[in-house]
Design a protein around this motif. Structure first.
Motif, short mmCIF file in Angstrom:
data_model
loop_
_atom_site.label_atom_id
_atom_site.label_comp_id
_atom_site.label_asym_id
_atom_site.label_seq_id
_atom_site.Cartn_x
_atom_site.Cartn_y
_atom_site.Cartn_z
N GLU A 72 -13.57 -3.81 -31.13
CA GLU A 72 -12.16 -4.21 -31.03
C GLU A 72 -11.27 -3.26 -31.82
OE1 GLU A 72 -12.08 -9.04 -30.43
OE2 GLU A 72 -12.54 -8.25 -32.41
N ASN B 218 -20.65 -4.57 -32.56
CA ASN B 218 -20.20 -5.97 -32.61
C ASN B 218 -20.10 -6.52 -34.02
OD1 ASN B 218 -19.92 -6.26 -29.81
ND2 ASN B 218 -22.15 -6.35 -29.64
N LEU C 166 -9.30 -17.07 -26.22
CA LEU C 166 -9.75 -15.97 -25.37
C LEU C 166 -8.65 -14.93 -25.23
CD1 LEU C 166 -11.78 -17.72 -22.55
CD2 LEU C 166 -12.62 -16.35 -24.47
N HIS D 208 -8.58 -12.72 -28.11
CA HIS D 208 -9.74 -11.86 -28.30
C HIS D 208 -10.05 -10.96 -27.13
CE1 HIS D 208 -10.39 -14.55 -31.69
NE2 HIS D 208 -11.11 -13.59 -32.18
N ARG D 209 -9.58 -11.33 -25.95
CA ARG D 209 -10.02 -10.56 -24.78
C ARG D 209 -8.93 -9.69 -24.17
NH1 ARG D 209 -14.11 -11.71 -26.47
NH2 ARG D 209 -15.79 -13.02 -25.69
N THR D 210 -7.67 -9.96 -24.51
CA THR D 210 -6.64 -9.15 -23.88
C THR D 210 -6.07 -8.13 -24.86
OG1 THR D 210 -4.80 -10.56 -24.55
CG2 THR D 210 -5.93 -11.17 -22.52
N CYS E 117 -5.23 -8.71 -28.78
CA CYS E 117 -5.82 -7.89 -29.83
C CYS E 117 -4.72 -7.23 -30.66
CB CYS E 117 -6.75 -6.84 -29.23
SG CYS E 117 -8.31 -7.55 -28.69
#
Lengths: 234, 421, 241, 331, 293
Positions: A95, A129, E161, E164-166, E170
């Motif tokens: 991330e 991760n 989500l 955390h996912r887009t 983020c």
């Protein structure tokens, strides 16, 4: 590529930097050395747009960038690896890297850049991760560099990459930086570790108490008696 | 940029100062004795959570004043017109006091009316008493308001405890009439002055009538969920459930009782929220067969009642409630006193109230006789019980008790359908 | 008379799994000036924080003036006579320079007048008179460093812990600061300092302790330490060999 | 130069004192005097809050607890035992101090937002509590029905007057004492300690400041002063309604608003803020109160909003700027 | 079984409290601002939802598609025009109290604006399921509250989500963790702040459509849920999403179960007591980490 003219900067009522002029050419690697608190970080933050200058001009090629907000400056390819690493502590390695690639310009090349970063810093690939803050200091520094590389930098600015690292790790970091230079990325490195920084760069500036007190080729600076005395303990 | 903002602030401050001073000067000039106008003040909650109740009170007064003025004002004072100054208490006692001070000393009103909440009435009547200005309390029912030996306070409303006494009488008479023995009662009330006052009265009258209180459940007035209270009632299963609620919680309780199928012999509300015109909107069909106590109902069998309510409905789009009726009828009681006093002199006006014995006119919609005892309390304030019933498919409040004031041809549903299952 | 003022016995602290300071043993004698050096992250500042009570040690003891002060809160330790400066200076931004120093001086007196007196003396000593009524937030970095020392000095410490007070100063300023610290020593204040500017450290300190990875690597006179091979490798880098 | 300035200041202060003393002669309408009294009361309450909220930077959003304690204890003692409020208020103050310590111990370890929200929760809890208590022993509390002060007519001993003038002088004296206390604290060791720990707790501890104890002391002083304000409120309004005396909207947040708008952490900021905001609120209610529902509070909120946006460090900063400009022009 | 119904009700209400607290915790987590206008913004969402429902008769849950964007815009504009200027001015202040007061003043303005525009009447969306119940074996729950539970959990999940996912999610998280580092990575921090505030406000629209079928709307309704939302976020840990949900559920259960054994008013006290106890033991709340403050 980067030109700074008679720049004054600081925060609040305090002027930390006074009358700074310097330039970095395409493909070059330049060091700015100086002690703690001499204004190195202020200088990088002013270039990055986090601080706005009180006076003077900053140019990237033929575009004036002082007074642009930080994200616009990053969009121009001026990317900083901040002091103390400053990775996003609660995000995974992956991330963190993808945040680096969030600019439209970099996003298109994210996949390619990720491969390059993992190639350059295999440790990161292993730990994709893992949560940022659980990594060791050296790994965090690598991650910070990797994250900046994801942003497709044309000028990479590193703020004290050696800070808080053991000598062995410092060497590793500088090896990585050397590899980055090979990729034709221009590098501006700001360091307390005068020896290492000037050893890597061709040219350098000495920042003392907000002024540029000296500039010249790295060899010149390394052999300068004043530098030897003040920074190298000789 | 900075300089400019500084200037704006200083300008703003100067403006405030100047205007405040201006208000002072204006006030001093404005207290002229215009014989053609009688200035009165009303304190109501016009903002905050009780604002809807303040609004309907204001509308009722406005309608009465328009009528009185259109009909020639106060004859004994050369046709003087009534002018009402409304003040917002925000439902806050300190603001109420401040506003009473303002109305009396600044607006120089002849009389104050109001003020919906007992909490505001208590301290603000004290101010009026101190200045010896008549204070006509139309709605607040806290017992103590007329039990402090004040001379200038007159109350049109019943005392809180009278309502609870009447509810008890109603239960006993129903139990007898329908041969459904009632032994236990559950009390659910919002935890403000009103609810706590009601509980005190219930605890006096219910045991006297041989009823046992098996549940005594206060809840915070601003509850987000009353399901726990309802589930508790379901568990304890009292014969009768009596409630004191504002409109939001009344609706919430009603709906939640329906959801969880709680079925005692009867649900009895204590006016307030259950009498609010929006209660049925909020609670819907779940309110069917709920009882409520009240001083007035649209269908109540009293003179003038239907006509005035119709006028009100045409004017504002919804029916009056008991509070509106008291505010409205109150204006006619005041008019009557003014006529008799022939002056706005506080003492003359006070004497007129003391001597009041009104048995005609629009005030009939509230009570056939308006008369105050030596404490300033209205004697025999009327009380009725009504029930939410479907009439021709439409939910209505049907006045069912006492029989002489009940809607003609109405029928009581007792016990609550499905009770005891 | 080598009087031990401060003694660390097996001092250890762990954060999570990391052992930031590991079985550190060292002594500081009254009237001495001792330097604490080591690479960034070696645990120097952590050691300071253990001494002054910001962190509680996982193991070991801190003895000051023959008294066990392990685990006392920072303010108590200050009252016992240990002053400290912060690496990242922490001036009270909305107070003037004088007020900042007075806040320190109040440890020894409850009277405003007296505190002002003490503060003025310290201010003069530290050369801050001209900034007397300036807000601390408006000072430059070197001025802040000096204010930081002045604040600590105003508490009249027996032992002063200086955390990189020379960093960020230019050579002239360093010289001034060295003189200042020396005069503090002359006034009877014992010094334990973390420093990077080696020249200055050597000029001030009779003894230097080198930390690496939370452990003591070497100890001795400046000459001994700079001559120690392990120290050279870990801290100065092989370039110095 | 300095002497001349001093003289000027003395004349200024003396003039202000004379005006303040003479106000009741000119303001004969009780309503206006009442408004002025409320202004001074708010200025006093803001000054009290400022000790902990401004100097020590602890954003207490539950100071209504202390006005309530002051008001309730005094009235209960008077109603039941006939104890003169002049004595009762010191007992009330002592109780407030005790409560501030009880609340202080678990909460002063909390920082920033956590502390602020904890005080909100505590004060909400206290309000529920007061609303639910009918009697404590032989003392009548009144629960949600509120507590009425027994009126005995005009009596100095009972702190009850039929005229507004005595109230005016009492609150004026209280405010002046409050300002003097604030000024004394600011110039004392405690004051320095509070500002120091507000600016940086770690650095404060490093120079020997006991952060927790000093916060507790400031909290206790603030609670004591606030409680006295509550006593005055009780004597003036003569009826205690829990939500009004202790409530967030009517009490706790008001003090914070006024202090911040005036200038937190200064001696005169809270006074200016208190007077200004209560004037503004009274004035807009005066003009807009009976009209469109909610209009006057809307305007009030808007004015506060604008002041905060334009002058986040408080109105007093304007005066400082003015002073600076004047002194610059003189040189 | 009665007790299970009590628990089910507690869970449903708790999840809804958590839902209301989500926006609060997001705004705090990212911007370090306690938004005192959260209650007023909830009220506004409920008003808008109610009027849309009254005008169209569409199932309120579907209306979130319209109300969400509207509230997002409201939040975005509020941040840009009101909060940002003060935040910029107070950049060097450690705890920008002025911003907090600003949101409190905004709450007053919104509440009274609503009073002026919508009037003071209580309204509620009477849907087909407003008074119906669902029986799950021995447990009866109010249908509207049960749907609320599901929607709240769903919303929290989707929100998690999203963060955390887009990319936007983020970016928001990165800005919250280190705004300077985020700026250096090319994230437009001021815009991200406005977006975060917008999303925090838009989340209220979900809470609003969940509430209007069984709870009344009027200008002061925000106050009912506001203090509760505060307690929920502090209990769960400011800035933590799972914390908000868990905190909500804890409060909901205490209220529901507690009321079976004591007066509902005392249950309110119990909530405050548990709150203080948790803070005393863990000053950063259950899921709060030192990184969040």
């Amino acid at each position: 590529m980067l030109r700074i003219k008679e720049l004054d900067s600081g925060y609040g009522d305090i002027t930390v930097l006074k009358n700074i002029s310097l330039n970095v050419d395409e493909g070059e690697i330049v060091s700015i050395v100086g002690a703690n608190g001499s204004g190195k970080t202020t200088l990088l933050n002013t270039i990055s747009g986090i601080l706005s200058p009180k006076k003077g001009e900053i140019w990237v090629e033929d575009q004036r960038i002082d007074n642009l907000p930080p994200h616009k400056i990053t969009e121009l390819g001026i990317v900083q690896v901040p002091e103390g690493r400053r990775i996003f502590p609660l995000m995974t390695v992956y991330e963190n890297l993808m945040i680096g690639a969030s600019l439209p310009r970099a996003k298109a090349k994210a996949k390619q850049n990720l491969e390059y970063v993992f190639d350059l810093l295999p440790r990161l690939a292993e730990r994709q991760n893992q949560i940022g803050r659980t990594m060791s200091g050296g790994e965090q520094q690598m991650l910070a560099i990797g994250r900046a590389l994801m942003a497709e930098p044309r000028l990479l600015m590193l703020d004290e990459p050696s800070m808080g690292l053991s000598p062995l790790l410092v060497s590793t970091v500088f090896e990585v930086i050397a590899k980055i230079v090979e990729q034709k990325i221009t590098v501006l490195i700001v360091e307390q570790n005068v020896k290492k920084a000037l050893g890597l760069s061709k040219r350098g500036y000495v920042l003392e108490n907000g002024f540029i007190s000296m500039e010249g080729s790295s060899d010149q600076l390394l052999n300068n008696p004043h530098i030897k005395k003040a920074y190298l303990g000789m | 940029m900075k300089k400019k903002s500084g200037k704006i602030v200083s300008l703003l401050l100067t403006a405030v100062m100047v205007l405040t001073l201006g208000a002072g000067c204006g006030g001093q000039g404005g207290g002229s004795e215009d014989a053609k106008e009688i200035k009165m003040g009303t304190i109501l909650p016009l903002s905050g959570s009780q604002a809807p109740l303040g609004k309907i009170g204001q509308q009722a007064r406005d309608m009465a004043i328009e009528e009185i003025n259109a009909a020639g004002g106060i004859e004994s004072m050369g046709g003087a017109k009534i002018k009402m100054v409304y003040a917002d208490s925000k439902g806050d006692p300190a603001t109420g006091v401040s506003e009473a001070e303002r109305l009396i000393t600044q607006e120089e009103v002849a009389l104050i009316t109001g003020c919906y909440q007992s909490g505001v009435a208590m301290p603000s009547t004290e101010v009026a008493e101190r200045y010896q200005i008549p204070y006509f309390v139309d709605v607040p029912s806290e017992d103590q308001i007329t039990e402090r030996g004040f001379k200038y306070i007159f109350r049109l409303a019943e005392k809180t405890s009278w309502r609870n006494r009447a509810q008890t009488e109603f239960i006993t008479s129903m139990a007898q009439k329908y041969n459904t023995p009632v032994k236990t009662v559950g009390l659910i009330y919002e935890n403000t002055a009103w609810g706590q006052g009601a509980v005190r009265a219930w605890e006096k009258y219910l045991p006297e009538a041989g009823l046992e209180i098996v549940m005594k459940e206060p809840y915070p007035a601003n509850s987000s969920d009353l399901t726990p209270v309802v589930l508790k009632a379901k568990k304890l299963n009292p014969d009768i459930i009596m409630m004191v609620s504002y409109v939001s919680d009344a609706a919430l309780l009603t709906k939640t009782f329906a959801e969880h199928q709680v079925k005692p012999l009867a649900f009895i509300g204590t006016s307030g929220g259950f009498a609010d015109p929006t209660y049925y909107d909020l609670a819907g069909d779940a309110s069917e067969n709920f009882f409520d106590i009240s001083t007035w109902e649209p269908d109540v069998n009293r003179p003038n009642s239907q006509e005035i309510n119709k006028r009100f409905q045409e004017k504002y789009g919804y029916a009056m409630n008991a509070e509106a009726v008291k505010a409205y009828a109150g204006m006619y009681v005041i008019k009557d006193a003014l006529e008799k006093a022939g002056s706005t002199e506080p003492d003359k006006l006070r004497e007129a109230f003391v001597a009041t014995d009104l048995q005609s006119g629009p005030a009939q919609m509230y009570a056939s006789q308006t008369k105050f005892d030596e404490t300033g309390q209205m004697i025999n304030a009327p009380l009725v019980i009504c029930q939410y019933q479907k009439v021709n498919g439409k939910m209505e409040r049907v006045t069912v008790w006492p029989e002489k004031e009940a809607r003609v041809g109405s029928q009581i549903v007792w016990p609550y359908p499905g009770a005891g299952n | 008379m080598q009087n031990t003022l401060l003694e660390l016995q097996d001092l250890t602290v762990r954060f999570g799994g990391l052992c930031a300071v590991n079985k550190l043993n060292m002594k500081v004698n009254t009237g001495e000036a001792v330097g604490l050096i080591g690479p960034n992250g070696a645990g120097k500042t952590t050691a300071f924080n253990l001494v002054v009570g910001v962190y509680k040690p996982s193991e070991g003891k801190v003895i000051f003036d023959n008294e066990d002060i392990t685990g006392l809160p920072p303010n108590e330790i200050c009252k016992k006579g240990i002053g400290r400066t912060f690496q990242v200076v922490k001036p009270f931004g909305k107070m003037t320079v004088l007020q900042n120093i007075m806040a320190g001086a109040f440890v020894n007196t409850a009277k405003t007048q007296e505190a002002r007196q003490i503060a003025s003396e310290v201010m003069e000593k530290m050369g801050l008179q001209s900034k007397r009524d300036k807000l601390a937030a408006s000072l430059t970095i070197p001025e802040r460093k000096r204010l930081e020392m002045a604040k600590a000095l105003a508490t009249r410490p027996k032992l002063m812990l200086l955390d990189e007070v020379l960093a960020g100063l230019n050579p002239t300023e360093i010289q001034d600061a060295v003189l200042l610290i020396k005069s503090m020593i002359k006034d009877g204040v014992t010094i334990l300092m973390i420093e990077h500017v080696l020249q200055a450290t050597m000029a001030i300190c009779e003894r230097i302790v080198v930390l690496n990875y939370g452990q003591k690597l070497a100890e001795g006179t400046p000459e001994q330490v700079t001559g120690n091979e392990e120290v050279i490798k870990a801290y100065l880098g092989d370039d110095y060999a | 130069m300095i002497e001349k300035n001093n003289k000027k200041t003395i004349i200024l202060w003396a003039g202000l004192a004379v005006i303040l003393l003479l106000i009741p002669m000119f303001v004969t309408k009780p309503y206006f005097l009442h408004v002025i009294i409320m202004c001074l009361l708010w200025a006093y309450l803001a000054t009290s809050w400022n000790i902990i909220g401004g100097f020590a930077g602890q954003l207490s959003l539950g100071h209504g607890i202390y006005t309530a304690v002051g008001a309730y204890v005094t009235v209960m003692l008077f109603n039941t035992l006939g104890l003169s409020p002049w004595l009762g208020m010191f007992i009330a103050g002592a109780v407030a101090v005790l409560i501030s310590l009880v609340i202080g111990f678990p909460t002063f370890g909390l920082r920033g937002a956590y502390y602020a929200l904890a005080t909100v929760a505590i004060s909400e809890g206290v309000i529920v509590l007061i609303n639910s208590i009918g009697d404590v022993g032989k003392f009548h509390v009144g629960g949600a029905e509120g507590l009425i002060l027994k009126t005995v007519g005009n009596s100095w001993a009972a702190f009850q007057f039929s005229s507004k003038v005595p109230y005016y002088y009492i609150i004026l004296i209280l405010l002046v004492l409050g300002i003097i206390a604030a000024k004394k604290i600011k110039d004392s060791r405690l004051g320095y300690y509070l500002v120091a720990l507000r600016e940086d707790e770690d650095a404060a501890a490093a120079i020997g400041i006991n952060v927790r104890n000093n916060k507790l002391i400031a909290g206790a002083i603030s609670a004591f002063m606030t409680a006295l304000g509550g006593v005055f409120y009780a004597m003036l309004i003569r009826y205690l309604e829990p939500n009004a005396v202790a409530g967030a909207v009517s009490m706790s947040t008001q003090m914070v608003f006024m202090t911040i708008v005036g200038g937190a952490g200064t001696v005169f900021g809270p006074v200016i803020g208190g007077i200004l905001l209560s004037l503004v609120s009274e004035f807009i209610r005066f003009y807009l109160g009976g009209q469109l529902m909610g209009l006057h509070l809307f305007v009030y909120g808007l004015i506060v909003l604008i002041i905060i946006i334009k002058q986040p460090s408080g109105i007093i900063a304007l005066f400082d700027k003015l002073k600076e400009r004047l002194s610059r022009e003189q040189h | 079984m009665g007790f299970l119904s009590v628990v089910a009700n507690g869970l449903s209400m708790g999840a809804i409290y958590g839902l209301i607290a989500l926006g609060l915790t997001l705004i705090f987590g990212i911007m370090r601002i306690i938004n005192f206008a959260q209650g007023a913004l909830l009220m506004l969402s409920m008003m808008v939802s109610y009027w849309l429902w009254a005008a169209t008769g569409i199932n309120p849950y579907i209306l979130v598609i319209i109300v969400g964007p509207i509230m997002f815009a409201v939040g975005y504009i509020c941040e840009r025009c009101l909060i940002k200027p003060v935040l910029d001015e107070q950049k060097d202040v450690r705890e920008p109290v002025a911003v907090l007061l600003l949101t409190a003043a905004l709450a007053i303005v919104l509440e009274n604006a609503a009073l002026m525009v919508f009037g003071a009447d209580y309204v509620m969306a009477k849907t087909s399921f407003s008074t119906s119940t669902i029986a799950l074996g021995p447990v009866t729950v109010s249908a509207a509250r049960f749907y609320g539970l599901i929607i709240a959990l769903l919303a929290a999940g989707i929100f998690y989500l999203f963060l955390h996912r887009t990319q936007v999610g983020c970016n928001i998280r990165a800005t919250g963790q280190d705004r300077n580092a985020a700026a250096l990575m090319g994230i437009d921090v001021p815009k991200t702040y406005a977006i975060a505030f917008g999303i925090g406000t838009a989340l209220l629209s979900v809470a609003a459509v969940v509430l209007i079928p069984f709870y009344y709307v009027h200008p002061s309704v925000g106050a009912v849920f506001m203090t509760k939302a505060f307690i929920v976020v502090v209990l769960g840990g400011l800035g933590s999403i799972p914390g908000a949900v868990l905190g909500g559920v804890i409060i909901g259960l205490i209220e529901s179960i507690g009321a079976q054994y004591m007066a509902a008013t005392l249950t309110a006290m119990l909530v405050y007591l548990v709150f203080l106890l948790v803070l005393f033991v863990k000053p950063t709340g259950i899921f709060g980490s030192p990184y969040d403050w």
